[in-house]
Structure formats: C-alpha cells, structure tokens
Design a protein around this motif. Structure first.
Motif, PDB file in Angstrom:
ATOM      1  N   ILE A  61      10.584   7.594  19.939  1.00 38.00           N
ATOM      2  CA  ILE A  61       9.899   7.823  18.661  1.00 38.00           C
ATOM      3  C   ILE A  61       8.451   8.174  19.034  1.00 38.00           C
ATOM      4  CG2 ILE A  61       9.150   6.852  16.448  1.00 38.00           C
ATOM      5  CD1 ILE A  61      11.448   4.794  16.683  1.00 38.00           C
ATOM      6  N   MET A  62       8.095   9.451  18.881  1.00 39.76           N
ATOM      7  CA  MET A  62       6.793   9.925  19.332  1.00 39.76           C
ATOM      8  C   MET A  62       5.701   9.659  18.300  1.00 39.76           C
ATOM      9  SD  MET A  62       7.656  11.119  22.207  1.00 39.76           S
ATOM     10  CE  MET A  62       6.152  11.896  22.761  1.00 39.76           C
ATOM     11  N   ASN A  63       6.119   9.620  17.026  1.00 47.57           N
ATOM     12  CA  ASN A  63       5.131   9.476  15.949  1.00 47.57           C
ATOM     13  C   ASN A  63       5.868   8.869  14.776  1.00 47.57           C
ATOM     14  OD1 ASN A  63       3.608  10.204  13.506  1.00 47.57           O
ATOM     15  ND2 ASN A  63       2.414  11.573  14.811  1.00 47.57           N
ATOM     16  N   ILE A  64       5.242   7.886  14.133  1.00 52.52           N
ATOM     17  CA  ILE A  64       5.800   7.349  12.886  1.00 52.52           C
ATOM     18  C   ILE A  64       4.636   7.019  11.967  1.00 52.52           C
ATOM     19  CG2 ILE A  64       6.090   5.054  13.998  1.00 52.52           C
ATOM     20  CD1 ILE A  64       8.417   4.687  11.876  1.00 52.52           C
ATOM     21  N   ALA A  65       4.739   7.452  10.729  1.00 55.53           N
ATOM     22  CA  ALA A  65       3.643   7.194   9.794  1.00 55.53           C
ATOM     23  C   ALA A  65       4.155   7.133   8.360  1.00 55.53           C
ATOM     24  CB  ALA A  65       2.580   8.290   9.907  1.00 55.53           C
ATOM     25  N   VAL A  66       3.454   6.317   7.568  1.00 53.54           N
ATOM     26  CA  VAL A  66       3.760   6.152   6.146  1.00 53.54           C
ATOM     27  C   VAL A  66       2.479   6.445   5.374  1.00 53.54           C
ATOM     28  CG1 VAL A  66       4.393   4.432   4.391  1.00 53.54           C
ATOM     29  CG2 VAL A  66       5.566   4.432   6.607  1.00 53.54           C
ATOM     30  N   ASP A  67       2.615   7.193   4.297  1.00 53.18           N
ATOM     31  CA  ASP A  67       1.485   7.497   3.412  1.00 53.18           C
ATOM     32  C   ASP A  67       0.752   6.186   3.078  1.00 53.18           C
ATOM     33  OD1 ASP A  67       1.037   9.739   0.770  1.00 53.18           O
ATOM     34  OD2 ASP A  67       0.187   7.722   0.735  1.00 53.18           O
ATOM     35  N   GLU A  68      -0.574   6.229   3.146  1.00 54.32           N
ATOM     36  CA  GLU A  68      -1.366   5.001   2.961  1.00 54.32           C
ATOM     37  C   GLU A  68      -1.045   4.281   1.645  1.00 54.32           C
ATOM     38  OE1 GLU A  68      -5.325   5.689   5.652  1.00 54.32           O
ATOM     39  OE2 GLU A  68      -4.886   7.089   4.014  1.00 54.32           O
ATOM     40  N   ASP A  69      -0.736   5.049   0.584  1.00 53.43           N
ATOM     41  CA  ASP A  69      -0.420   4.417  -0.713  1.00 53.43           C
ATOM     42  C   ASP A  69       0.892   3.635  -0.681  1.00 53.43           C
ATOM     43  OD1 ASP A  69      -2.655   5.556  -1.753  1.00 53.43           O
ATOM     44  OD2 ASP A  69      -1.618   7.222  -2.754  1.00 53.43           O
ATOM     45  N   TYR A  70       1.710   3.892   0.327  1.00 60.84           N
ATOM     46  CA  TYR A  70       3.047   3.264   0.376  1.00 60.84           C
ATOM     47  C   TYR A  70       3.200   2.295   1.546  1.00 60.84           C
ATOM     48  CZ  TYR A  70       4.361   6.682  -3.147  1.00 60.84           C
ATOM     49  OH  TYR A  70       4.433   7.414  -4.309  1.00 60.84           O
ATOM     50  N   GLN A  71       2.120   2.071   2.295  1.00 59.59           N
ATOM     51  CA  GLN A  71       2.224   1.166   3.447  1.00 59.59           C
ATOM     52  C   GLN A  71       2.400  -0.288   2.987  1.00 59.59           C
ATOM     53  OE1 GLN A  71      -1.075   1.859   6.141  1.00 59.59           O
ATOM     54  NE2 GLN A  71      -0.495   3.985   6.468  1.00 59.59           N
ATOM     55  N   GLY A  72       3.011  -1.076   3.858  1.00 59.84           N
ATOM     56  CA  GLY A  72       3.176  -2.505   3.564  1.00 59.84           C
ATOM     57  C   GLY A  72       4.275  -2.802   2.560  1.00 59.84           C
ATOM     58  N   LYS A  73       5.171  -1.813   2.344  1.00 61.98           N
ATOM     59  CA  LYS A  73       6.250  -2.025   1.370  1.00 61.98           C
ATOM     60  C   LYS A  73       7.635  -1.909   2.030  1.00 61.98           C
ATOM     61  CE  LYS A  73       3.514   0.476  -2.151  1.00 61.98           C
ATOM     62  NZ  LYS A  73       2.913  -0.594  -2.944  1.00 61.98           N
ATOM     63  N   GLY A  74       7.657  -1.966   3.332  1.00 64.91           N
ATOM     64  CA  GLY A  74       8.957  -1.920   4.029  1.00 64.91           C
ATOM     65  C   GLY A  74       9.429  -0.521   4.395  1.00 64.91           C
ATOM     66  N   ILE A  75       8.631   0.495   4.101  1.00 60.17           N
ATOM     67  CA  ILE A  75       9.043   1.887   4.381  1.00 60.17           C
ATOM     68  C   ILE A  75       9.096   2.139   5.897  1.00 60.17           C
ATOM     69  CG2 ILE A  75       8.432   4.333   4.042  1.00 60.17           C
ATOM     70  CD1 ILE A  75       8.831   3.274   1.330  1.00 60.17           C
ATOM     71  N   GLY A  76       8.070   1.677   6.607  1.00 59.13           N
ATOM     72  CA  GLY A  76       8.015   1.885   8.060  1.00 59.13           C
ATOM     73  C   GLY A  76       9.247   1.288   8.733  1.00 59.13           C
ATOM     74  N   LYS A  77       9.605   0.082   8.283  1.00 61.57           N
ATOM     75  CA  LYS A  77      10.784  -0.578   8.854  1.00 61.57           C
ATOM     76  C   LYS A  77      12.051   0.242   8.584  1.00 61.57           C
ATOM     77  CE  LYS A  77      11.713  -5.426   9.501  1.00 61.57           C
ATOM     78  NZ  LYS A  77      11.629  -6.760   8.896  1.00 61.57           N
ATOM     79  N   GLN A  78      12.165   0.768   7.365  1.00 64.26           N
ATOM     80  CA  GLN A  78      13.334   1.615   7.033  1.00 64.26           C
ATOM     81  C   GLN A  78      13.389   2.849   7.925  1.00 64.26           C
ATOM     82  OE1 GLN A  78      14.305   2.787   2.889  1.00 64.26           O
ATOM     83  NE2 GLN A  78      12.836   1.243   2.266  1.00 64.26           N
ATOM     84  N   LEU A  79      12.211   3.446   8.181  1.00 62.66           N
ATOM     85  CA  LEU A  79      12.168   4.655   9.023  1.00 62.66           C
ATOM     86  C   LEU A  79      12.606   4.313  10.450  1.00 62.66           C
ATOM     87  CD1 LEU A  79       8.797   6.277   7.835  1.00 62.66           C
ATOM     88  CD2 LEU A  79      11.097   7.050   7.251  1.00 62.66           C
ATOM     89  N   ILE A  80      12.144   3.170  10.967  1.00 59.03           N
ATOM     90  CA  ILE A  80      12.527   2.788  12.338  1.00 59.03           C
ATOM     91  C   ILE A  80      14.030   2.517  12.411  1.00 59.03           C
ATOM     92  CG2 ILE A  80      12.274   1.024  14.133  1.00 59.03           C
ATOM     93  CD1 ILE A  80       9.408   1.164  13.768  1.00 59.03           C
ATOM     94  N   HIS A  81      14.557   1.815  11.400  1.00 57.79           N
ATOM     95  CA  HIS A  81      16.004   1.550  11.420  1.00 57.79           C
ATOM     96  C   HIS A  81      16.793   2.859  11.363  1.00 57.79           C
ATOM     97  CE1 HIS A  81      15.867  -2.692  11.782  1.00 57.79           C
ATOM     98  NE2 HIS A  81      15.180  -2.876  10.661  1.00 57.79           N
ATOM     99  N   HIS A  82      16.268   3.834  10.638  1.00 63.75           N
ATOM    100  CA  HIS A  82      16.941   5.131  10.562  1.00 63.75           C
ATOM    101  C   HIS A  82      16.865   5.846  11.915  1.00 63.75           C
ATOM    102  CE1 HIS A  82      18.128   9.127   9.235  1.00 63.75           C
ATOM    103  NE2 HIS A  82      18.594   8.559   8.145  1.00 63.75           N
TER     104      HIS A  82
END
Ligand code: ACO
Length: 150
Positions: A61-82
């Motif tokens: 995984i070279m890069n992972i990012a979540v829009d600042e307005d949506y951080q801290g809501k479990g999105i990053g974790k969902q992306l990593i699991h995907h």
C-alpha cells in the motif's frame, strides 16, 4: 461507501494523495506501476489507496488517505481491509506498508489492522524529500516498515 478501482480515464485524486505524501513526483512514480482505488460516497471520492506490486508475491500500500472531513469515522480502516482483501484475491502472500516515524496515528491504525513492524529504513525521508517533514512535533526521518502475511 463504495470502493472501486479508478478508471484510467478518470482524474487522479491528487489532493487526497497529497495528504499522505507531500511529493507529487513520488506519487506519479508509484502511480505508474500501481493500481489506484477510490472510496466513494454519494458520488464524491472521499478516500484513496494505491496498491503496487513489489515482488511476485508481495504488494505494498503505497498511499492511503481519507478526506479531512471524513477522517476518524472508520473509513481508513475500511480502505485497508479492502486493500487486504484485494491482495488476497490476487493471490499475494504478503502485504506491506511504510510510514514515517512521526506518524503516530497511522502506526496505530496499521497495527490494529494486523500489520507488524519488521524494519526501519533509516533516513528514508531525509534522502527522498527536499523539505524537512514535521508531524506531531517530531522530525520525520525514518520509514517504519510494516508487513501482514495473507
Ligand atoms: N491516533 C490514534 N489512533 C488513530 C489515529 C490517530 N491519529 N488515526 C486513526 N487511529 C485509529 C483509530 O482509533 C481507529 O481505531 P478503532 O477502529 O479501534 O476505533 C483506527 O485507527 C481507524 O481509524 P479510521 O477512522 O478508520 O481512520 P481514518 O479514516 O481517519 O483514516 C488515515 C486514517 C488514512 C491515516 C487518515 O487519517 C488520513 O488520510 N491521514 C492523512 C494522510 C496520511 O497520513 N496517510 C497515511 C500516510 S502513510 C501511507 O500512505 C502508506
């Protein structure tokens, strides 16, 4: 959130990618060989990650990012699991990720997703980035390498 591969004809979500990596040059380099995935909510791209083959059995995984307005809501974790699921489906045996010594939250997240620290690439950010990077009051110098066996 719907997670899908970015179509080759679509615009690269550079603003999001730059949240994870301050160097557009580095981003363009790994996008050349990597596959860019996006997370979409109501037609808006709110997350991104890039998977790139490193060796026949290893993907990173070279890069992972979540829009600042949506951080801290479990999105990053969902992306990593995907990312982990996609890597398994493509029969990779190992998935890797690297982050800065100053990236405390990211190190928390990756370990919560099952990655283990395997090494330190000393002075990676000093060698590869022209400007010094500071985060959480810490000089980001070393890349912490983490791995998850699939
Ligand atoms: N401190 C402590 N824990 C944290 C932090 C933090 N700063 N950030 C996330 N976590 C933990 C959360 O507690 C959560 O744990 P839980 O599920 O047990 O509650 C878990 O990690 C998942 O958090 P998410 O809400 O899914 O994380 P988020 O959606 O904010 O995405 C990300 C994390 C991608 C790091 C996001 O904050 C971001 O885009 N940051 C800027 C870009 C960046 O730094 N990207 C990574 C660079 S390294 C690389 O790209 C390889």
């Amino acid at each position: 959130m719907k997670i899908r591969k970015l179509n080759k004809k679509e615009k690269i979500p550079m603003d999001l990618l730059l949240l994870a990596d301050p160097s557009e040059k580095m981003i363009h380099n790994y996008l050349k060989q990597g596959v860019c995935f996006v997370g979409e909510l109501d037609g808006q791209i709110i997350g991104v990650f890039v998977l790139s083959q490193q060796e026949p059995n290893i993907v990173e995984i070279m890069n992972i990012a979540v829009d600042e307005d949506y951080q801290g809501k479990g999105i990053g974790k969902q992306l990593i699991h995907h990312a982990i699921k996609s890597a398994k489906e493509e029969a990779y045996q190992t998935i890797e990720i690297g982050t800065g010594n100053s990236s405390i939250g990211q190190l928390t997240l990756y370990q919560k997703c099952g990655f283990r620290i395997v090494g330190i690439d000393r002075d990676f950010f000093v060698r590869n980035y022209p400007e010094p990077i500071y985060e959480n009051g810490i000089h980001c110098r070393d890349m912490i390498r983490l791995v998850k066996e699939l």
